[in-house]
Design a protein around this motif. Structure first.
Motif, mmCIF file in Angstrom:
data_model
loop_
_atom_site.group_PDB
_atom_site.id
_atom_site.type_symbol
_atom_site.label_atom_id
_atom_site.label_comp_id
_atom_site.label_asym_id
_atom_site.label_seq_id
_atom_site.Cartn_x
_atom_site.Cartn_y
_atom_site.Cartn_z
ATOM 1 N N THR A 67 -96.746 105.629 26.985
ATOM 2 C CA THR A 67 -97.047 106.271 25.698
ATOM 3 C C THR A 67 -96.092 105.797 24.600
ATOM 4 O O THR A 67 -95.920 106.486 23.592
ATOM 5 C CB THR A 67 -96.957 107.807 25.839
ATOM 6 O OG1 THR A 67 -95.646 108.157 26.294
ATOM 7 C CG2 THR A 67 -98.006 108.331 26.821
ATOM 8 N N HIS A 69 -96.392 103.500 22.382
ATOM 9 C CA HIS A 69 -97.059 103.327 21.093
ATOM 10 C C HIS A 69 -97.284 104.680 20.409
ATOM 11 O O HIS A 69 -97.201 104.802 19.191
ATOM 12 C CB HIS A 69 -98.388 102.598 21.289
ATOM 13 C CG HIS A 69 -99.174 102.430 20.023
ATOM 14 N ND1 HIS A 69 -100.175 103.293 19.656
ATOM 15 C CD2 HIS A 69 -99.082 101.498 19.034
ATOM 16 C CE1 HIS A 69 -100.676 102.910 18.497
ATOM 17 N NE2 HIS A 69 -100.038 101.811 18.096
ATOM 18 N N VAL A 70 -97.547 105.694 21.221
ATOM 19 C CA VAL A 70 -97.825 107.018 20.668
ATOM 20 C C VAL A 70 -96.547 107.662 20.133
ATOM 21 O O VAL A 70 -96.506 108.171 19.014
ATOM 22 C CB VAL A 70 -98.475 107.921 21.731
ATOM 23 C CG1 VAL A 70 -98.651 109.338 21.204
ATOM 24 C CG2 VAL A 70 -99.801 107.345 22.173
ATOM 25 N N ARG A 73 -94.803 106.469 16.723
ATOM 26 C CA ARG A 73 -95.373 106.778 15.420
ATOM 27 C C ARG A 73 -94.513 107.821 14.723
ATOM 28 O O ARG A 73 -94.053 108.778 15.325
ATOM 29 C CB ARG A 73 -96.805 107.315 15.558
ATOM 30 C CG ARG A 73 -97.772 106.386 16.258
ATOM 31 C CD ARG A 73 -97.972 105.095 15.475
ATOM 32 N NE ARG A 73 -98.561 105.353 14.180
ATOM 33 C CZ ARG A 73 -99.873 105.373 13.945
ATOM 34 N NH1 ARG A 73 -100.715 105.134 14.921
ATOM 35 N NH2 ARG A 73 -100.329 105.608 12.726
ATOM 36 N N HIS A 95 -95.919 112.688 17.283
ATOM 37 C CA HIS A 95 -96.701 113.332 18.328
ATOM 38 C C HIS A 95 -95.821 113.645 19.530
ATOM 39 O O HIS A 95 -94.792 112.988 19.763
ATOM 40 C CB HIS A 95 -97.869 112.443 18.752
ATOM 41 C CG HIS A 95 -98.622 111.870 17.591
ATOM 42 N ND1 HIS A 95 -99.293 112.655 16.686
ATOM 43 C CD2 HIS A 95 -98.766 110.583 17.165
ATOM 44 C CE1 HIS A 95 -99.840 111.887 15.751
ATOM 45 N NE2 HIS A 95 -99.530 110.634 16.016
ATOM 46 N N ILE A 113 -101.144 116.254 19.099
ATOM 47 C CA ILE A 113 -101.155 115.554 17.820
ATOM 48 C C ILE A 113 -100.261 116.286 16.827
ATOM 49 O O ILE A 113 -100.437 117.499 16.606
ATOM 50 C CB ILE A 113 -102.592 115.433 17.278
ATOM 51 C CG1 ILE A 113 -103.491 114.724 18.304
ATOM 52 C CG2 ILE A 113 -102.611 114.679 15.954
ATOM 53 C CD1 ILE A 113 -103.038 113.338 18.679
ATOM 54 N N LEU A 135 -104.179 105.529 18.375
ATOM 55 C CA LEU A 135 -103.222 105.736 19.459
ATOM 56 C C LEU A 135 -103.637 104.886 20.645
ATOM 57 O O LEU A 135 -104.807 104.923 21.070
ATOM 58 C CB LEU A 135 -103.175 107.204 19.859
ATOM 59 C CG LEU A 135 -102.879 108.219 18.740
ATOM 60 C CD1 LEU A 135 -102.840 109.626 19.310
ATOM 61 C CD2 LEU A 135 -101.574 107.891 18.034
ATOM 62 N N CYS A 136 -102.689 104.113 21.203
ATOM 63 C CA CYS A 136 -102.992 103.207 22.315
ATOM 64 C C CYS A 136 -102.159 103.559 23.546
ATOM 65 O O CYS A 136 -100.984 103.937 23.421
ATOM 66 C CB CYS A 136 -102.724 101.756 21.913
ATOM 67 S SG CYS A 136 -103.833 101.147 20.614
ATOM 68 N N CYS A 152 -107.310 102.344 23.483
ATOM 69 C CA CYS A 152 -106.996 102.851 22.144
ATOM 70 C C CYS A 152 -108.043 103.869 21.695
ATOM 71 O O CYS A 152 -109.246 103.700 21.950
ATOM 72 C CB CYS A 152 -106.912 101.713 21.132
ATOM 73 S SG CYS A 152 -105.578 100.528 21.491
#
Length: 504
Positions: A67, A69-70, A73, A95, A113, A135-136, A152
């Motif tokens: 996670t 990439h998530v 952010r 997130h 989220i 989100l990927c 994604c």
């Protein structure tokens, strides 16, 4: 590969799952050429020996969903301020990964989220409306295994649609909710998007437009005789019926516009078919006192008073000035008097002038927010509700076109309705008889008749019990199948009196 939507005003979480195919020589897949997902969301009841997934997959071996990439952010900066007031905040985590697990060979990760933002903004908020996040995720089967191709998702933040908060209707009332891209053209509604008549006519309660006198009679107490020239009941001026449609949007900072779909191109508000003198609509949406839109550089400025707007519709349950029944809310009906010999006084006979209401009409009201303009993203939302408008009114005494003592009146007006209150001449020792006959404009209603205690009746007057006039199955202006049973919408009482010397 997918799109997920979150509605502002509350928590929003998404769960991603991953599994590893078990394609070993002894697996079910190798033996049968197919398999089932087992404990995954697709077939949760599949037998263990028929599953596709490798039941040995677990986090202790380094298996998991990445996670990075998530969680990388951020949610700071002047455009996406954590406080929602337009001030700058330093970038912070956006997130929150709520949990990760592996059970039965299926990896699972839940992401909240905006869950990493500071409270009370740790979920999608109004200033997020229209945002789209990508989100990927990637998964691997062991610590030294290669990651899968990225999975994604596009997560879109939606505002809450407005609603009609008045008149109040049950939750199962059929409505239509859509965004502005469903409009036939800007400001023009596509009839295909509106509620179906067959649905809302049975699930949404009707609005009742009732006939009432514009002003109460000032004749004095019942014991005093009314003026002889008073017009008949339905020939007097009625009081208009007012309907107020209130639209509300739950999203702070947005404004609602309430519109009655009255234009001919919609062909949905058949109430517009009445004479224009009988209906009126306020010219624009009225908001609560002090509502204003602050068009400044601070797009987060909110004005809660603007979230509520009203539009009023007035209906006068009366005759069209032109006299056309098709344009009137009510009209006079009379079956010609064809039988030479009168039928029994309590029977259903012709020759009476009585009032009927027009059939049910419809009205459709749309409430639209301005979120696309307010937040600069997304689309406006529209909520449409349609309801039947049903006409109601009290019974009235009816006049026979030839028999003066059948519900006596002084005269008749231009529509044939009884006009004025007569004085009957009675002679000592000679019986006088007359009939009081009344009819309700709504054929499904049940009518009763009684004699007022004030002023009462002369000594020795005989009054028969009320007799219902059964019309049977008649045309209905409200029932879905077009007919209704009319068992006592009309009733009559026979009065007789023989004055004695002491009564003169």
């Amino acid at each position: 590969p997918g799109r997920v939507t979150c509605t502002v005003g509350g928590p929003c979480a998404i769960t991603v799952r991953a599994a590893l195919y078990n394609a070993s020589a002894g697996s079910y897949l190798a033996a049968n050429g197919n398999c089932q997902w087992g404990v995954s969301a697709r077939t949760p009841s599949a037998a263990t020996n028929a599953r596709c997934v490798d039941s040995l997959l677990n986090t202790s071996q380094g298996a998991g969903i990445d996670t990075t990439h998530v969680t990388s952010r951020t949610c700071g900066g002047p455009l996406y301020a954590g406080g929602g007031d337009g001030t700058y905040t330093a970038p912070t985590a956006c997130h929150r990964v709520a949990n990760s697990s592996a059970a039965g060979g299926v990896l699972s990760t839940t992401v909240e989220i905006f869950g990493a933002r500071s409270a009370p903004y740790n979920y999608p908020y109004e200033f997020d409306i229209g945002r789209k996040l990508v989100l990927c995720f990637q998964a691997r089967a062991c610590a030294t295994c290669c990651y899968s191709t990225p999975y994604c998702l596009t997560v879109e933040m939606l505002g809450r649609p407005p609603t009609l908060t008045a008149p109040i209707v049950p939750s199962n009332c059929t409505v239509a909710v859509f965004q502005s891209d469903k409009l036939a053209s800007p400001g023009v509604f596509d009839p295909a998007t509106l509620p179906s008549l067959s649905d809302y006519s049975t699930k949404c309660p009707p609005l009742y437009a009732c006939w009432n006198l514009a002003s109460a009679a000032s004749d004095g107490p019942p014991s005093l005789p009314p003026p002889p020239g008073r017009p008949g009941q339905y020939s007097q001026a009625p009081s208009p019926e007012h309907f107020s449609f209130e639209g509300t949007d739950a999203d702070l900072g947005e404004t609602v516009t309430v519109e009655v779909l009255w234009a001919p191109q919609y062909d949905v508000s058949t109430l517009s078919q009445l004479d224009s003198n009988l209906t009126s609509i306020t010219t624009s949406t009225a908001h609560q006192g002090g509502c204003f839109q602050q068009w400044t550089s601070d797009i987060y400025t909110t004005d809660p008073l603007c979230r509520v707007g009203t539009r009023d519709v007035t209906v006068t349950v009366g005759f069209a000035p032109a006299g056309s029944p098709s344009l009137s809310a009510l009209y006079v009906e009379n079956v010609p008097y064809l039988t030479p010999a009168p039928a029994p006084w309590g029977g259903s006979e012709d020759g009476y002038f009585f009032v009927h209401f027009t059939g049910d009409k419809t009205i459709c009201v749309a409430v639209t927010d301005n979120q696309a303009i307010k937040w600069g993203r997304g689309l406006n939302n529209t909520y449409v509700r349609c309801q039947m408008v049903r006409f109601q009114g009290p019974p009235t005494f009816v006049r026979h076109w030839t028999r003066a003592l059948d519900s006596p009146f002084n005269a008749s007006d231009a529509r044939g309705l009884g006009d004025g209150v007569p004085t009957l001449a009675a002679y000592v020792g000679r019986e006088i008889s007359w009939t009081m006959r009344a009819r309700d404009p709504n054929p499904e209603d049940q009518l009763s008749m009684s004699v007022l205690e004030d002023p009462g009746v002369p000594r020795g007057l005989l009054a028969s019990p009320p007799v219902c006039v059964v019309h049977g199955q008649v045309e209905s202006r409200t029932a879905p199948d077009g007919t209704v049973w009319s068992g006592c919408a009309e009733a009559a009482r026979n009065m007789s009196w023989t004055p004695s010397t002491g009564d003169s």
